[in-house]
Design an enzyme around this catalytic site. Sequence first.
Site, PDB file in Angstrom:
ATOM      1  CG  HIS A 188      -2.128  -0.684   1.156  1.00  0.00           C
ATOM      2  ND1 HIS A 188      -2.387  -1.832   1.837  1.00  0.00           N
ATOM      3  CD2 HIS A 188      -3.220  -0.429   0.422  1.00  0.00           C
ATOM      4  CE1 HIS A 188      -3.583  -2.253   1.536  1.00  0.00           C
ATOM      5  NE2 HIS A 188      -4.118  -1.416   0.673  1.00  0.00           N
ATOM      6  NE  ARG A 295       0.820  -6.109 -17.096  1.00  0.00           N
ATOM      7  CZ  ARG A 295       1.676  -5.377 -17.801  1.00  0.00           C
ATOM      8  NH1 ARG A 295       1.671  -4.068 -17.682  1.00  0.00           N
ATOM      9  NH2 ARG A 295       2.536  -5.949 -18.620  1.00  0.00           N
ATOM     10  NE  ARG A 331      -3.678  -9.006 -18.693  1.00  0.00           N
ATOM     11  CZ  ARG A 331      -2.352  -9.007 -18.556  1.00  0.00           C
ATOM     12  NH1 ARG A 331      -1.575  -9.244 -19.586  1.00  0.00           N
ATOM     13  NH2 ARG A 331      -1.807  -8.745 -17.400  1.00  0.00           N
ATOM     14  CD  GLU A 430      -0.466 -13.276 -22.590  1.00  0.00           C
ATOM     15  OE1 GLU A 430       0.405 -12.573 -22.068  1.00  0.00           O
ATOM     16  OE2 GLU A 430      -1.616 -13.359 -22.133  1.00  0.00           O
ATOM     17  CG  ASN A 453       6.252  -8.462 -20.994  1.00  0.00           C
ATOM     18  OD1 ASN A 453       7.050  -7.869 -21.710  1.00  0.00           O
ATOM     19  ND2 ASN A 453       5.341  -7.827 -20.284  1.00  0.00           N
ATOM     20  CG  ASP A 454       3.452 -14.150 -20.285  1.00  0.00           C
ATOM     21  OD1 ASP A 454       4.337 -14.598 -19.531  1.00  0.00           O
ATOM     22  OD2 ASP A 454       2.420 -13.592 -19.874  1.00  0.00           O
ATOM     23  NE  ARG A 464       6.783 -11.908 -17.448  1.00  0.00           N
ATOM     24  CZ  ARG A 464       5.594 -11.380 -17.735  1.00  0.00           C
ATOM     25  NH1 ARG A 464       4.725 -12.057 -18.484  1.00  0.00           N
ATOM     26  NH2 ARG A 464       5.271 -10.188 -17.351  1.00  0.00           N
ATOM     27  CB  CYS A 501       0.194  -4.541 -24.605  1.00  0.00           C
ATOM     28  SG  CYS A 501      -0.257  -6.262 -24.383  1.00  0.00           S
TER      29      CYS A 501
HETATM   30  C1  PEP Z   1       2.920  -9.817 -21.767  1.00  0.00           C
HETATM   31  O1  PEP Z   1       2.975 -11.016 -21.435  1.00  0.00           O
HETATM   32  O2  PEP Z   1       3.676  -9.294 -22.602  1.00  0.00           O
HETATM   33  C2  PEP Z   1       1.925  -8.926 -21.146  1.00  0.00           C
HETATM   34  C3  PEP Z   1       1.732  -7.702 -21.576  1.00  0.00           C
HETATM   35  O3  PEP Z   1       1.264  -9.409 -20.061  1.00  0.00           O
HETATM   36  P1  PEP Z   1       1.935  -9.467 -18.586  1.00  0.00           P
HETATM   37  O4  PEP Z   1       3.259  -8.787 -18.657  1.00  0.00           O
HETATM   38  O5  PEP Z   1       0.975  -8.803 -17.684  1.00  0.00           O
HETATM   39  O6  PEP Z   1       2.039 -10.933 -18.384  1.00  0.00           O
HETATM   40 MG    MG Z   2       1.374 -11.883 -20.241  1.00  0.00          MG
END
Ligand code: PEP
Ligand code: MG
Length: 540
Positions: A188, A295, A331, A430, A453-454, A464, A501
């Site tokens: 917080h 998110r 999302r 992803e 990212n995924d 990751r 994204c």
């Molecule tokens: C991703 O996987 O690139 C993504 C935007 O989702 P997150 O980073 O929240 O897993």
């Molecule tokens: Mg993701």
Amino acid sequence: MIILKGQRVFDDIAIGSIAIYNPSLNNFKQQSNSNFKNELLRFQTAQQAAIEDLKKLYNKAYQAVGEKYAAIFEVQQMMLEDLDFVESIEALISEQNLSAEKAVNIADENFSALFESMDDSYMQARSQDVHDICSKLLFFLADKRNLLADFSSPVILVANDLSPSEIMQLDKTKVLGFITQLGSPNSHATILARALGLPFVVAVDNLMFNATNNMLAIIDGFTGNIYLAPDEKTLNVMTNKMHALQQEKLTLTKLKGKKAITKAGKEIKIFANIGSTLDLPSTLENDAEGIGLFRSEFLYLGEKSFPTEEQQFIAYKTVAKAMYGKPVIIRTLDIGSDKSLPYFNLPPEINPALGYRAIRICLQQPEIFKIQLRAILRASAFGNISIMFPMINSVEELKSSKAIVENVKVSLQQENIPFSSNIKIGTMIETPAAAIISDDLAKEVDFFSIGTNDLTQYTLAIDRQNKNLSPFFTPYHKAVLKLIELTVKNAHKNGIPVGICGELSADTKLTTKFLELGVDELSVSPNCILHLRNKIRSLD
Ligand code: PEP
Ligand code: MG
């Protein structure tokens, strides 16, 4: 020079003298009292002052960051008025002839230990509130002035930890940035601090051992590095970096209201990634053309039980209204893996990243999913909202998810609750599976957003989260770039737009490549928007 490393909370640089904030609970001399009636009065006066202070903090936080985060001060006020708590202190004063300070100190130990011993993680976390209210009582007993608003010139504040009420007491004009030895990026206190927009690094090991008052320090909020007593070379490098940043920020503000368009006239939309309504000020400040990724799981992570439909509706509606008709892509719940909810007993897994997460949970537990979809659909009556599913791997998963949306729409219709009937539905791409069958998936949705990212994690089979593997984790790998290319081609072949994204979207080394591919939108952290817009406008 000493270099320490912590976790970044807010990206910026600060250089200045350290002020150590160390409100020691044991910092009082008098252990016993000679007149318990006087001592009781001292305690009760301090208690009243603390309650008044919490009311002020509640109002201040309410205006700055909204009701949800201000509520912590209401909870603390209730604790401060709690009969068990108050009577235990009064008994120590009147029956054991202890000083008010000593009695508060003992109550702090007893009550925080009590909360810590509880099973429920929410209740355990309340022990921090006990410390917070006891510090406040000691503060008023000592009749101190507000240490946190009392610096003659702006300082870098160093603390073992900072509580929400301490953060709210800060005079922002007197603080250049914060460093704490404890803390996590999701507490917080951190959320409140981030909203203040100051460089902040938490979880810095050995900080309190090494830092001293008036020592010169540098916070590099971009890397999480802390330089104590920096050498001349580091000081020069970081000073230049800070000045360049300030200059860049000034220049970049001139780009507000302008398009992200190359000299040759190729345009790309730049949207913002957000995690809560707290990110709205920076989203608007940086002139996002929309929200490419909300998110939504952060609404769940900040709670002690599943957020109600109403709580979620208010958050989604607030975002939709603030964006004034610009697109807002929400999302759906992406929990599991590293984002576990303490109140939602996810089974322990050997490979959580490959486990029970995101859409897989929502499809198997549609009652949770439906509450969220009702909230999103209801909010869609107030702005330009779209729904996006995470971790989709197959056409079947997509069809099942869409069927649940349709089912929720029917219920809302029957209840005469307004929503946008032609709300757009998209999917994240992803996983390699999703990218490879993107031609099929494109036929089922209105848009794609590539989560690099995924996509990188699953394409390269590299966790990751594992910092030992970061040298291998490269989204520049040809395989990842080929999957992005394939996805963009399939989206356009089927006449739907595609965005990116993941973190890669803000990487200016790839901007030209993304423009060449014809990516329609890049969704980045709000602080990166103007920088990226600048890059695009500089390209031929
Ligand atoms: C991703 O996987 O690139 C993504 C935007 O989702 P997150 O980073 O929240 O897993
Ligand atoms: Mg993701």
